[in-house]
Write an enzyme that holds these catalytic residues in place. Structure first.
Site, PDB file in Angstrom:
ATOM      1  N   ASP A  36      -7.231  -0.779  -9.138  1.00 59.81           N
ATOM      2  CA  ASP A  36      -5.945  -0.974  -8.470  1.00 59.81           C
ATOM      3  C   ASP A  36      -4.942   0.026  -9.029  1.00 59.81           C
ATOM      4  O   ASP A  36      -5.153   0.602 -10.100  1.00 59.81           O
ATOM      5  CB  ASP A  36      -5.436  -2.407  -8.701  1.00 59.81           C
ATOM      6  CG  ASP A  36      -4.565  -2.915  -7.553  1.00 59.81           C
ATOM      7  OD1 ASP A  36      -5.028  -3.752  -6.779  1.00 59.81           O
ATOM      8  OD2 ASP A  36      -3.411  -2.444  -7.432  1.00 59.81           O
ATOM      9  N   ASP A  60      -6.227   5.079  -7.711  1.00 55.85           N
ATOM     10  CA  ASP A  60      -5.492   5.318  -6.475  1.00 55.85           C
ATOM     11  C   ASP A  60      -6.497   5.872  -5.468  1.00 55.85           C
ATOM     12  O   ASP A  60      -6.971   7.000  -5.619  1.00 55.85           O
ATOM     13  CB  ASP A  60      -4.365   6.322  -6.709  1.00 55.85           C
ATOM     14  CG  ASP A  60      -3.524   6.583  -5.465  1.00 55.85           C
ATOM     15  OD1 ASP A  60      -3.907   6.111  -4.369  1.00 55.85           O
ATOM     16  OD2 ASP A  60      -2.484   7.258  -5.582  1.00 55.85           O
ATOM     17  N   TYR A 169      -3.342   0.777  12.101  1.00 55.56           N
ATOM     18  CA  TYR A 169      -4.126  -0.247  11.406  1.00 55.56           C
ATOM     19  C   TYR A 169      -5.424  -0.540  12.153  1.00 55.56           C
ATOM     20  O   TYR A 169      -6.505  -0.593  11.547  1.00 55.56           O
ATOM     21  CB  TYR A 169      -3.287  -1.518  11.280  1.00 55.56           C
ATOM     22  CG  TYR A 169      -3.920  -2.587  10.428  1.00 55.56           C
ATOM     23  CD1 TYR A 169      -4.044  -2.417   9.056  1.00 55.56           C
ATOM     24  CD2 TYR A 169      -4.383  -3.767  10.985  1.00 55.56           C
ATOM     25  CE1 TYR A 169      -4.623  -3.398   8.258  1.00 55.56           C
ATOM     26  CE2 TYR A 169      -4.961  -4.757  10.207  1.00 55.56           C
ATOM     27  CZ  TYR A 169      -5.069  -4.569   8.836  1.00 55.56           C
ATOM     28  OH  TYR A 169      -5.651  -5.548   8.060  1.00 55.56           O
TER      29      TYR A 169
END
Length: 264
Positions: A36, A60, A169
């Site tokens: 994360d 990342d 998305y």
């Protein structure tokens, strides 16, 4: 495949669906690598697990070098603990709604589109490709089917019935869904399975940012149960995918019968 005695890589593991997967893996006796960008949340998740069961790796997914460093670090940890790599769950994801033309008829910003696609799609592919390079070389450990590992990707119901403003998305999650079968075919010779889960509305950092009216409307559009899914329910399915070798090359909707309307 048994979770106990193996190490699983979870991106986006410091919150939401990814965190729930970390917790489930550790509960089943496995090790979870928490990848994360949020080091504070990642450290808290690791601390809440049984001692030594989880480790945080700053990652990342927008940066290939960052992914490489994290995956290499996980591989070294797995060798150190003698819990071989068993799978990868790329759960890092974002959603930045925007209609392709705004109210004034101006096209949306391609930087926003690229940001969503780069994290949800490119980030997924990059993490998977680097993890499966290790999985393909894993010892069979007596598995009668010759299974070495499993990839569990995160798609979305938006891949099938995306709402207004979800072009970026839906494009990213639709691509993830469409990769499940060819990826399973690519990896079959190595004994690695690939499945995608397409969740509906689940409590997460992403849904927490939704307007209450939208979240309530989507829950009402769910057939049963008429509520948002809980992260542990998503993690339960992920565990079942890991454990059931016949689940491969497919996309599983986990949505309570939700079919999203054009808008709420």
């Amino acid at each position: 495949m048994k979770i106990a005695g193996r190490t699983f890589v979870v991106s986006g593991g410091a919150s939401g669906l990814g965190q729930a997967c970390v917790e489930e893996i550790c509960r089943q006796g496995g090790h979870a690598a928490v990848l994360d960008v949020n080091e504070e949340n990642g450290a808290a998740v690791v601390q809440s697990q049984p001692a030594g069961a989880a480790r945080f790796f700053a990652c990342d997914v927008l940066e290939a070098d960052s992914v490489t460093a994290a995956v290499d670090g996980v591989a070294a940890w797995a060798r150190e603990t003698r819990k071989p790599l068993g799978g990868v769950i790329p759960a890092a994801g974002v959603g930045s709604p925007a209609t392709i033309l705004d109210r004034d008829g101006a096209p949306f910003d391609m930087d926003t589109f690229n940001f969503v696609v780069d994290i949800n799609l490119r980030g997924t592919v990059d993490l998977v490709r680097q993890c499966v390079a290790y999985l393909a070389k894993a010892d069979l450990d007596g598995n009668p089917d010759g299974e070495r590992g499993v990839v569990v990707m995160v798609s979305s119901v938006a891949a099938y019935d995306g709402q207004r403003g979800q072009v970026a998305y839906a494009a990213s999650k639709g691509a993830v869904a469409s990769m499940a079968l060819p990826m399973a075919r690519d990896l079959s010779r190595y004994g690695v399975r690939c499945v995608a889960v397409a969740p509906g509305i689940f409590d997460s950092r992403m849904t927490a940012a939704m307007p209450p009216k939208l979240l309530t409307g989507l829950a009402a559009a769910t057939e049963f149960p008429r509520r948002a899914g809980q992260p542990h329910e998503f993690a339960q399915l992920v565990r079942q995918i890991i454990e059931n070798p016949m689940l491969n090359g497919t996309v599983i909707r986990l949505d309570g019968g939700l079919r999203m309307p054009s808008k709420i």
